[in-house]
Design an enzyme around this catalytic site. Structure first.
Site, PDB file in Angstrom:
ATOM      1  N   CYS A  43       3.695 -86.194 -26.107  1.00 41.55           N
ATOM      2  CA  CYS A  43       2.323 -86.022 -25.647  1.00 41.55           C
ATOM      3  C   CYS A  43       1.976 -87.658 -26.607  1.00 41.55           C
ATOM      4  CB  CYS A  43       1.264 -85.350 -26.231  1.00 41.55           C
ATOM      5  SG  CYS A  43      -0.425 -86.175 -26.716  1.00 41.55           S
ATOM      6  N   CYS A  86      -1.509 -87.384 -28.982  1.00 41.38           N
ATOM      7  CA  CYS A  86      -1.841 -87.281 -30.013  1.00 41.38           C
ATOM      8  C   CYS A  86       0.190 -86.186 -29.945  1.00 41.38           C
ATOM      9  CB  CYS A  86      -3.001 -86.441 -30.006  1.00 41.38           C
ATOM     10  SG  CYS A  86      -3.669 -85.540 -28.349  1.00 41.38           S
ATOM     11  N   SER A  87      -0.627 -84.265 -29.596  1.00 48.69           N
ATOM     12  CA  SER A  87      -0.105 -83.613 -29.614  1.00 48.69           C
ATOM     13  C   SER A  87       0.038 -82.608 -29.471  1.00 48.69           C
ATOM     14  CB  SER A  87       0.601 -83.576 -30.789  1.00 48.69           C
ATOM     15  OG  SER A  87      -0.899 -82.991 -31.270  1.00 48.69           O
ATOM     16  N   CYS A  88      -0.326 -82.649 -27.713  1.00 46.68           N
ATOM     17  CA  CYS A  88       0.036 -81.957 -26.806  1.00 46.68           C
ATOM     18  C   CYS A  88       0.594 -81.062 -26.524  1.00 46.68           C
ATOM     19  CB  CYS A  88      -0.444 -82.277 -25.729  1.00 46.68           C
ATOM     20  SG  CYS A  88      -2.846 -82.917 -25.671  1.00 46.68           S
TER      21      CYS A  88
HETATM   22 FE    FE Z   1      -2.115 -84.532 -27.229  1.00 49.44          FE
END
Ligand code: FE
Length: 199
Positions: free
Chosen positions: A102, A105-107
């Site tokens: 991602c 961000c950190s999906c």
């Molecule tokens: Fe994300």
């Protein structure tokens, strides 16, 4: 009851606040919380993904449904939940190796992989994997993708959470589900590592 949809950042902030409260009130220790996070990163979470992978390896009709609509297919196995409403499975083949990231961000697909490892959230990984995937896989993960295999990087978002269906290794014909499960690693489902070695 409020039905406000919260962003991952808002949820993370609430979790952090709750964590501080539990530590301050003496209900939990930092170590206990770290251990729980570790369990969700490495054990509970990825084991569910591994079950899905093994089912796909052993049931072609299920695999077709999984690739067509991962969230719906996972529900057949009782696997669903927060951050898993919009999962997309990308299938590795002889010609294509898939990796997820991602960049924003950190999906991450929580119901099948648990919590993302720290390196997944690291800006370094997020930037480099899209630019030079082969190099990152080789240098950061010790994982070499053969030159004749195309590497595709899938950028997840809150609308589309990708994860990888690794190839079933040769030499596993007739293996039990338990034996197959042991081969499916979290890293293989992120695309940064191989499935386990066939002894
Ligand atoms: Fe994300």
């Amino acid at each position: 009851m409020s039905s406000t949809v919260r962003t991952p950042e808002e949820i993370a902030a609430r979790v952090k606040a709750l964590e501080s409260m539990l530590i301050e009130s003496g209900v939990m220790t930092t170590q206990a919380i770290d251990r729980m996070v570790e369990i969700y990163e490495n054990e509970v979470g990825p084991q569910l993904g591994a079950q899905v992978v093994v089912r796909a390896w052993t049931d072609p009709a299920f695999k077709a449904r999984l690739v067509a609509d991962a969230s719906e297919a996972c529900k057949e196995l009782g696997i669903s939940g927060l951050q898993g409403e919009d999962m997309v499975v990308v299938e590795n083949t002889e010609a294509v190796h898939n990796v997820i990231v991602c960049t924003l961000c950190s999906c991450y697909p929580w119901p099948v992989l648990g919590l993302p490892p720290n390196w997944y959230k690291d800006p370094q990984y997020r930037a480099a994997i899209t630019r030079e995937p082969r190099k990152v896989l080789r240098e950061s993960f010790g994982f070499t993708v053969p030159d004749d295999v195309e590497v595709r990087v899938w950028d997840s978002s809150s609308e589309m959470r990708y994860w990888v269906l690794p190839q079933r290794p040769a030499g596993t014909e007739g293996w039990s589900d338990e034996q197959l499960l042991a081969l499916v690693t979290r890293d293989a489902m992120i695309g940064v590592g191989p499935v386990g070695a066939v002894a």
